[in-house]
Structures are given as structure tokens and as C-alpha cells.
Design a protein around this motif. Structure first.
Motif, PDB file in Angstrom:
ATOM      1  N   LEU A 128      -3.667 -42.011-110.318  1.00  0.00           N
ATOM      2  CA  LEU A 128      -4.395 -42.460-109.130  1.00  0.00           C
ATOM      3  C   LEU A 128      -5.550 -43.404-109.385  1.00  0.00           C
ATOM      4  O   LEU A 128      -6.208 -43.816-108.428  1.00  0.00           O
ATOM      5  N   ASP A 129      -5.800 -43.743-110.634  1.00  0.00           N
ATOM      6  CA  ASP A 129      -7.032 -44.443-110.966  1.00  0.00           C
ATOM      7  C   ASP A 129      -7.284 -45.698-110.148  1.00  0.00           C
ATOM      8  O   ASP A 129      -8.425 -46.040-109.871  1.00  0.00           O
ATOM      9  N   ASP A 130      -6.222 -46.392-109.733  1.00  0.00           N
ATOM     10  CA  ASP A 130      -6.463 -47.656-109.039  1.00  0.00           C
ATOM     11  C   ASP A 130      -6.357 -47.522-107.520  1.00  0.00           C
ATOM     12  O   ASP A 130      -6.274 -48.511-106.822  1.00  0.00           O
ATOM     13  N   ASP A 131      -6.366 -46.288-107.004  1.00  0.00           N
ATOM     14  CA  ASP A 131      -6.295 -46.109-105.548  1.00  0.00           C
ATOM     15  C   ASP A 131      -7.686 -45.805-105.013  1.00  0.00           C
ATOM     16  O   ASP A 131      -8.230 -44.726-105.253  1.00  0.00           O
ATOM     17  N   PRO A 132      -8.298 -46.738-104.270  1.00  0.00           N
ATOM     18  CA  PRO A 132      -9.681 -46.535-103.812  1.00  0.00           C
ATOM     19  C   PRO A 132      -9.819 -45.443-102.759  1.00  0.00           C
ATOM     20  O   PRO A 132     -10.932 -45.013-102.456  1.00  0.00           O
ATOM     21  N   LEU A 133      -8.699 -44.981-102.192  1.00  0.00           N
ATOM     22  CA  LEU A 133      -8.766 -43.966-101.141  1.00  0.00           C
ATOM     23  C   LEU A 133      -8.563 -42.550-101.689  1.00  0.00           C
ATOM     24  O   LEU A 133      -8.533 -41.583-100.931  1.00  0.00           O
ATOM     25  N   VAL A 134      -8.391 -42.457-103.010  1.00  0.00           N
ATOM     26  CA  VAL A 134      -8.143 -41.145-103.623  1.00  0.00           C
ATOM     27  C   VAL A 134      -9.076 -41.007-104.822  1.00  0.00           C
ATOM     28  O   VAL A 134      -9.215 -41.945-105.611  1.00  0.00           O
ATOM     29  N   SER A 135      -9.734 -39.851-104.945  1.00  0.00           N
ATOM     30  CA  SER A 135     -10.588 -39.627-106.115  1.00  0.00           C
ATOM     31  C   SER A 135     -10.192 -38.327-106.809  1.00  0.00           C
ATOM     32  O   SER A 135      -9.558 -37.450-106.209  1.00  0.00           O
ATOM     33  N   VAL A 136     -10.591 -38.233-108.056  1.00  0.00           N
ATOM     34  CA  VAL A 136     -10.296 -37.042-108.859  1.00  0.00           C
ATOM     35  C   VAL A 136     -11.598 -36.606-109.528  1.00  0.00           C
ATOM     36  O   VAL A 136     -12.237 -37.406-110.215  1.00  0.00           O
ATOM     37  N   THR A 137     -11.989 -35.366-109.308  1.00  0.00           N
ATOM     38  CA  THR A 137     -13.222 -34.837-109.899  1.00  0.00           C
ATOM     39  C   THR A 137     -12.877 -33.637-110.757  1.00  0.00           C
ATOM     40  O   THR A 137     -12.152 -32.746-110.300  1.00  0.00           O
ATOM     41  N   GLN A 138     -13.397 -33.603-111.967  1.00  0.00           N
ATOM     42  CA  GLN A 138     -13.247 -32.391-112.778  1.00  0.00           C
ATOM     43  C   GLN A 138     -14.467 -31.519-112.523  1.00  0.00           C
ATOM     44  O   GLN A 138     -15.593 -31.873-112.893  1.00  0.00           O
ATOM     45  N   ALA A 139     -14.270 -30.414-111.826  1.00  0.00           N
ATOM     46  CA  ALA A 139     -15.395 -29.550-111.463  1.00  0.00           C
ATOM     47  C   ALA A 139     -14.885 -28.148-111.203  1.00  0.00           C
ATOM     48  O   ALA A 139     -13.688 -27.921-111.000  1.00  0.00           O
ATOM     49  N   ASP A 140     -15.838 -27.222-111.170  1.00  0.00           N
ATOM     50  CA  ASP A 140     -15.546 -25.813-110.906  1.00  0.00           C
ATOM     51  C   ASP A 140     -15.820 -25.549-109.436  1.00  0.00           C
ATOM     52  O   ASP A 140     -16.968 -25.645-108.988  1.00  0.00           O
ATOM     53  N   ILE A 141     -14.787 -25.197-108.692  1.00  0.00           N
ATOM     54  CA  ILE A 141     -14.958 -25.025-107.239  1.00  0.00           C
ATOM     55  C   ILE A 141     -15.852 -23.837-106.896  1.00  0.00           C
ATOM     56  O   ILE A 141     -16.268 -23.688-105.754  1.00  0.00           O
ATOM     57  N   ARG A 142     -16.153 -22.993-107.896  1.00  0.00           N
ATOM     58  CA  ARG A 142     -17.064 -21.866-107.639  1.00  0.00           C
ATOM     59  C   ARG A 142     -18.502 -22.333-107.473  1.00  0.00           C
ATOM     60  O   ARG A 142     -19.379 -21.548-107.147  1.00  0.00           O
ATOM     61  N   HIS A 143     -18.731 -23.636-107.690  1.00  0.00           N
ATOM     62  CA  HIS A 143     -20.064 -24.205-107.495  1.00  0.00           C
ATOM     63  C   HIS A 143     -19.981 -25.268-106.392  1.00  0.00           C
ATOM     64  O   HIS A 143     -19.967 -26.475-106.684  1.00  0.00           O
ATOM     65  N   PRO A 144     -19.916 -24.836-105.141  1.00  0.00           N
ATOM     66  CA  PRO A 144     -19.677 -25.779-104.049  1.00  0.00           C
ATOM     67  C   PRO A 144     -20.730 -26.880-103.962  1.00  0.00           C
ATOM     68  O   PRO A 144     -20.389 -28.028-103.647  1.00  0.00           O
ATOM     69  N   GLY A 145     -21.982 -26.549-104.270  1.00  0.00           N
ATOM     70  CA  GLY A 145     -23.044 -27.570-104.196  1.00  0.00           C
ATOM     71  C   GLY A 145     -22.730 -28.725-105.134  1.00  0.00           C
ATOM     72  O   GLY A 145     -22.864 -29.899-104.758  1.00  0.00           O
ATOM     73  N   GLN A 146     -22.275 -28.391-106.345  1.00  0.00           N
ATOM     74  CA  GLN A 146     -21.965 -29.444-107.313  1.00  0.00           C
ATOM     75  C   GLN A 146     -20.732 -30.240-106.882  1.00  0.00           C
ATOM     76  O   GLN A 146     -20.682 -31.459-107.024  1.00  0.00           O
ATOM     77  N   VAL A 147     -19.742 -29.544-106.334  1.00  0.00           N
ATOM     78  CA  VAL A 147     -18.521 -30.236-105.897  1.00  0.00           C
ATOM     79  C   VAL A 147     -18.859 -31.202-104.754  1.00  0.00           C
ATOM     80  O   VAL A 147     -18.474 -32.372-104.767  1.00  0.00           O
ATOM     81  N   LEU A 148     -19.607 -30.699-103.773  1.00  0.00           N
ATOM     82  CA  LEU A 148     -19.896 -31.518-102.590  1.00  0.00           C
ATOM     83  C   LEU A 148     -20.792 -32.708-102.930  1.00  0.00           C
ATOM     84  O   LEU A 148     -20.729 -33.743-102.264  1.00  0.00           O
ATOM     85  N   ALA A 149     -21.615 -32.548-103.982  1.00  0.00           N
ATOM     86  CA  ALA A 149     -22.524 -33.641-104.356  1.00  0.00           C
ATOM     87  C   ALA A 149     -21.892 -34.595-105.369  1.00  0.00           C
ATOM     88  O   ALA A 149     -22.469 -35.638-105.670  1.00  0.00           O
ATOM     89  N   ALA A 150     -20.730 -34.243-105.907  1.00  0.00           N
ATOM     90  CA  ALA A 150     -20.097 -35.107-106.918  1.00  0.00           C
ATOM     91  C   ALA A 150     -19.859 -36.490-106.312  1.00  0.00           C
ATOM     92  O   ALA A 150     -19.407 -36.597-105.166  1.00  0.00           O
ATOM     93  N   PRO A 151     -20.152 -37.556-107.061  1.00  0.00           N
ATOM     94  CA  PRO A 151     -20.027 -38.912-106.495  1.00  0.00           C
ATOM     95  C   PRO A 151     -18.627 -39.198-105.945  1.00  0.00           C
ATOM     96  O   PRO A 151     -18.501 -39.858-104.907  1.00  0.00           O
ATOM     97  N   GLU A 152     -17.588 -38.654-106.610  1.00  0.00           N
ATOM     98  CA  GLU A 152     -16.211 -38.957-106.159  1.00  0.00           C
ATOM     99  C   GLU A 152     -15.868 -38.190-104.879  1.00  0.00           C
ATOM    100  O   GLU A 152     -14.875 -38.501-104.223  1.00  0.00           O
TER     101      GLU A 152
END
Ligand code: SAM
Length: 276
Positions: A128-152
Motif C-alpha cells: 500500500l505504500d503508494d496509496d495516499p488514501l490508505v495508511s499503515v501504522t505499527q502500534a498496540d491497539i491497547r493504547h488508544p491515545g497513541q493510536v489516535l495520535a499516530a500521524p498515519e
């Protein structure tokens, strides 16, 4: 990407993706990929998955039925005009990915994928790297604040408009001690009325108690222990949402494409967030 099972681990991780990768122990993301016929798994995952399938083939049937539930739910939300998706625990890309379904309905739909597992994230990024409408974040969903604030996530999704949060086959990896209902409440509170939650969760519905506990014991030896729950135990994770018909039901009974009298070993529901 070669989606055929090759058994030789010939696929490559993208540079940097190996950080945090544990190839000594099986992992649920890669076992699930194996159940679905994918190639993004190691020998250790295939061995554990085969052991799980030997305990009960119902595990493989749940994986396929769950994937199909996810596809139906996303398609129906697209028909309701939803064009933003936050996919928590998105997994290894496989057949019927959320962005593929959403873009069939609306090429402008935005999808933020989140997963903790390096192989899942690496494969998603390669796809998906070249699709501007889709992002991929490596994060732990147990930390919603970090997920929601992730730039992607924050940079792609507009939380002033409805968003569909997808928590599909992930919350059974969160033990009660980590408060899965509280985690989901934080995601809910970040969303405006008109948003949706799509949730599915492993449960021992047709399995014997012996099969369920043997399966759970097997997953205890992975990096991702599993906690199947009853419908009553899953319900608090849906708090604040109005469940659309047919409510919380075995995933293969949620608006099936054709009538079914089967019960996969997991519950699914779609909830609408209304103004309180
Ligand atoms: C069984 S797969 C489900 C994939 C996809 N949602 C589906 O239903 O087809 C579960 C996924 O959740 C991910 N996962 C488990 N715990 C997680 C966590 N704490 N944070 C982020 N992802 C997690 C795993 O890596 C795996 O890819």
C-alpha cells in the motif's frame, strides 16, 4: 504478492520491519494467515496452526467465516455512506482487504490500518505504500491515545466526521486485566454520532469445552494468548452503540449472503453511535 502457500518462507520483510519480530514463537497474525491459505507465515506458525486445526477444524472455519463477516460489514457500511475506516488489528493483507472493498464502493474512502505484528505491517506497507488514501501504522491497539495520535491515523482520518472503527477478531487477544471494554470506550469517545463499530470475537459456540480449553492452551504457547468470551462477556465492549439487526450473533449469521443454519465459533456485531 504471492498469496500461495509456499512453505519455504521465501517472502521478504521490508527493511526495518524485522525489529521486534519473534520468529521463535508462533503468532496469531501469521497463524491466521495460514488458516486463510496465505504465505506470510513461518514454519513455527504453520506447525502451531496445524496443531490447532487438529484440536478442532472449527478454528479454521471461524477464520474464514470471520473474514467473510468483515467483508459484508464493510460493504454495508459503505452503502450507508461511511468513507473512513480505522482497522484495529488489521492483520496480514489477504483476500478481501478493507481498502479493496471500500474502494469498490467509493474510490475516495480512507482506510487507516493498525497492527502490532511486524510481518503484517511489512506486507501491508509493501502492498500500500503508494496509496495516499490508505495508511499503515505499527502500534498496540491497547493504547488508544497513541493510536489516535499516530500521524498515519490523525493525518488521514477526520474524526469530526463519522468513522467506522473495526475491531475484528482482535479483542480476544486482550485479557480482562487490560480492560478491553475500557479500551473500546476510548475509541468510541473519539468518534462523532453516525460512526460505527464493527466487532467480532472468538467464542466457544459449537466447540466442546475440552476443544476450547485445548485451543486456548495451544495459544498460550504463542506470543498472542487467546481469551474466547461468551456473548454476555463481549457485550460491554459494544457499550454506547445501538446494534443494527441482527445484533450480536455468530459471525456467519450476521446478514449472510445466503441463508445459513451454521454457527462459527465467534460472535460479530455492527453498532451505530447515536447522539446521546
Ligand atoms: C486474527 S487477526 C485478525 C485480522 C483481521 N482483523 C481480520 O479479522 O481478518 C488478529 C490481528 O490482531 C493483531 N493484534 C493482536 N494484538 C494486537 C495489539 N495489541 N495491537 C495491535 N494489533 C494486535 C495481530 O497481530 C493480528 O494481525
Amino acid at each position: 504478492m504471492d498469496r500461495h502457500r509456499n512453505g519455504d518462507d521465501q517472502w521478504q520483510l521490508s527493511p526495518g520491519a524485522a525489529a521486534g519480530l519473534d520468529v521463535q514463537h508462533p503468532n496469531a497474525a501469521r497463524m491466521y494467515d495460514y488458516y486463510l491459505g496465505g504465505a506470510a507465515n513461518f514454519a513455527v506458525d504453520r506447525q502451531a496452526a496445524e496443531q490447532a486445526l487438529a484440536i478442532t477444524p472449527e478454528i479454521g472455519r471461524f477464520a474464514r467465516a470471520n473474514r467473510s463477516f468483515l467483508g459484508r460489514a464493510v460493504a454495508q457500511l459503505c452503502e450507508q455512506g461511511i468513507d473512513q475506516f480505522l482497522d484495529l488489528g488489521s492483520g496480514v493483507p489477504t483476500v478481501g482487504n478493507v481498502h479493496e472493498i471500500a474502494h469498490r464502493h467509493n474510490p475516495e474512502a480512507r482506510i487507516a490500518y493498525v497492527d502490532i505484528e511486524p510481518v503484517a505491517v511489512s506486507h501491508a506497507r509493501q502492498l500500500l505504500d503508494d496509496d495516499p488514501l490508505v495508511s499503515v501504522t505499527q502500534a498496540d491497539i491497547r493504547h488508544p491515545g497513541q493510536v489516535l495520535a499516530a500521524p498515519e491515523v490523525a493525518g488521514l482520518l477526520d474524526f469530526d466526521r463519522p468513522v467506522a472503527v473495526l475491531a475484528v477478531a482482535i479483542l480476544h487477544f486482550v485479557p480482562d486485566t487490560e480492560d478491553p471494554a475500557g479500551i473500546m470506550a476510548t475509541y468510541r469517545d473519539a468518534c462523532v454520532p453516525g460512526s460505527y463499530l464493527v466487532l467480532s470475537h472468538a467464542a466457544a459456540i459449537t466447540m466442546t469445552a475440552q476443544e476450547a480449553s485445548a485451543g486456548q492452551e495451544l495459544y498460550r504457547g504463542t506470543t498472542t494468548p487467546l481469551w474466547p468470551r461468551s456473548a454476555e462477556e463481549i457485550t460491554p465492549m459494544l457499550a454506547g452503540y445501538h446494534l443494527i439487526e441482527p445484533g450480536l450473533v455468530p459471525v456467519d449469521q450476521w446478514r449472510p449472503d445466503a441463508p445459513t443454519d451454521t454457527s462459527a465459533n465467534g460472535y460479530g456485531a455492527v453498532g451505530l453511535l447515536s447522539a446521546s
